[in-house]
Design a protein around this motif. Sequence first.
Motif, PDB file in Angstrom:
ATOM      1  N   GLN A  12      37.403  41.296  52.808  1.00  0.00           N
ATOM      2  CA  GLN A  12      36.714  41.967  51.715  1.00  0.00           C
ATOM      3  C   GLN A  12      36.878  43.480  51.753  1.00  0.00           C
ATOM      4  O   GLN A  12      36.269  44.188  50.973  1.00  0.00           O
ATOM      5  CB  GLN A  12      35.226  41.593  51.745  1.00  0.00           C
ATOM      6  N   ARG A 149      40.127  40.732  46.155  1.00  0.00           N
ATOM      7  CA  ARG A 149      38.987  41.643  46.042  1.00  0.00           C
ATOM      8  C   ARG A 149      39.120  42.545  44.819  1.00  0.00           C
ATOM      9  O   ARG A 149      38.126  42.868  44.159  1.00  0.00           O
ATOM     10  CB  ARG A 149      38.876  42.498  47.302  1.00  0.00           C
ATOM     11  N   THR A 151      40.164  41.826  42.034  1.00  0.00           N
ATOM     12  CA  THR A 151      39.840  41.089  40.806  1.00  0.00           C
ATOM     13  C   THR A 151      38.432  40.498  40.856  1.00  0.00           C
ATOM     14  O   THR A 151      38.067  39.718  39.980  1.00  0.00           O
ATOM     15  CB  THR A 151      40.841  39.932  40.590  1.00  0.00           C
ATOM     16  N   ASN A 152      37.658  40.863  41.882  1.00  0.00           N
ATOM     17  CA  ASN A 152      36.341  40.246  42.115  1.00  0.00           C
ATOM     18  C   ASN A 152      36.472  38.737  42.267  1.00  0.00           C
ATOM     19  O   ASN A 152      35.630  37.957  41.797  1.00  0.00           O
ATOM     20  CB  ASN A 152      35.365  40.580  40.982  1.00  0.00           C
ATOM     21  N   HIS A 154      36.543  34.975  43.955  1.00  0.00           N
ATOM     22  CA  HIS A 154      35.575  34.240  44.776  1.00  0.00           C
ATOM     23  C   HIS A 154      36.046  34.254  46.231  1.00  0.00           C
ATOM     24  O   HIS A 154      37.082  33.670  46.558  1.00  0.00           O
ATOM     25  CB  HIS A 154      35.467  32.809  44.266  1.00  0.00           C
ATOM     26  N   ASN A 290      36.704  33.849  38.387  1.00  0.00           N
ATOM     27  CA  ASN A 290      36.784  34.396  39.741  1.00  0.00           C
ATOM     28  C   ASN A 290      37.469  33.442  40.717  1.00  0.00           C
ATOM     29  O   ASN A 290      37.695  33.782  41.878  1.00  0.00           O
ATOM     30  CB  ASN A 290      35.395  34.802  40.263  1.00  0.00           C
ATOM     31  N   ASN A 344      42.632  41.000  35.217  1.00  0.00           N
ATOM     32  CA  ASN A 344      41.390  41.733  34.927  1.00  0.00           C
ATOM     33  C   ASN A 344      41.268  42.032  33.438  1.00  0.00           C
ATOM     34  O   ASN A 344      40.191  41.886  32.844  1.00  0.00           O
ATOM     35  CB  ASN A 344      41.348  43.035  35.726  1.00  0.00           C
ATOM     36  N   LYS A 347      40.244  38.893  31.015  1.00  0.00           N
ATOM     37  CA  LYS A 347      39.081  38.078  31.375  1.00  0.00           C
ATOM     38  C   LYS A 347      38.403  37.463  30.146  1.00  0.00           C
ATOM     39  O   LYS A 347      38.030  36.289  30.157  1.00  0.00           O
ATOM     40  CB  LYS A 347      38.077  38.922  32.165  1.00  0.00           C
TER      41      LYS A 347
END
Length: 360
Positions: A12, A149, A151-152, A154, A290, A344, A347
């Motif tokens: 992360q 990370r 792209t946020n 999961h 995600n 991104n 979305k």
Amino acid sequence: MNQAVFSPPAPQQAMNLFERYLTLWVFLCIVAGIALGQLFPGPFQAIGRMEVAQVNLPVGLLIWVMIIPMLVKVDFGALGEMRQHVKGIGVTLFVNWLVKPFTMAFLGWLFIRNLFAPMLPADQIDSYIAGLILLAAAPCTAMVFVWSRLTNGHPLFTLSQVALNDTIMVLAFAPLVGLLLGIASIHVPWDTLLTSVVLYIVIPVIIAQLWRKALLRRGQAAFDAAMARIGPWSMLALLATLVLLFAFQGEAILRQPLVIALLAVPILIQVLFNSALAYWLNRAVGEKHNVACPSALIGASNFFELAVAAAISLFGFESGAALATVVGVLIEVPVMLLVVRVVNASKGWYERGAAGSRSA
């Protein structure tokens, strides 16, 4: 549930200096390697002769320093959590193992053996294709945590998918490479291939997981600190290997600088196609954004450290195969950042389609 499984520490973190500017470092290594190889051929030839059982000892050491820190970040305990995202896992496995290696073999045949063949050295055509196959057959490893990370993505899905890929890789890498090389009518050095799997996959995985457990016994903070310390060593070892490789490859590159640009074409097409396919398939089955983001990134990314190691071990420092895998390293960062930007930016489009798929 075990918090260590849900919160992978190192994955992360943001990109460090080496990761962010990897393309620049690789370019500088190309220049340095070519220059040093031309100025000091004797020492590099001596390094090339330092072999035991067809394994170059300095390179073998560098490869372990490259690979093991990446594998320490992988938590195989996360495999038990895969059932939470079965559709995303299924899409990623399909793209990684059934699409990516075979499309690369096809693109290698199309571009390297046919369209670009008049512009390439004829005696290296098979070797270039072999390098492309090795690159596509080595699925991504811990580097994808960085892309996810951004792209946020999961974290648990990313972690479990990387762990699953590495588990499959131990068993499937050698047979898959052997199959594709055979289809491409390239001689398969099975003894060397199996030795490479043991040296550069099985043993590093065992060492890395034992090291991981030892660090985690000292606590999460100790693990995070250790990952921060050893991370740069992995990249430094990769860059040192590239300097050695280009010291051997320098004369051939100076004769035909166009080779690198030509080898980049099938790699770029393959990366963009696989990431788009994984992203679209996740949308079609109604998976969350995600999850689709790391799935697309995993489908696009390669374990380039392993690909470089296998190419050198199988075909040698001066081979076209080694050069082809290095081209993959050269374009990894800019292409992956492009994929990050696209997923991104799209979305809203993705979630409208995924919602429709879930309600259908």
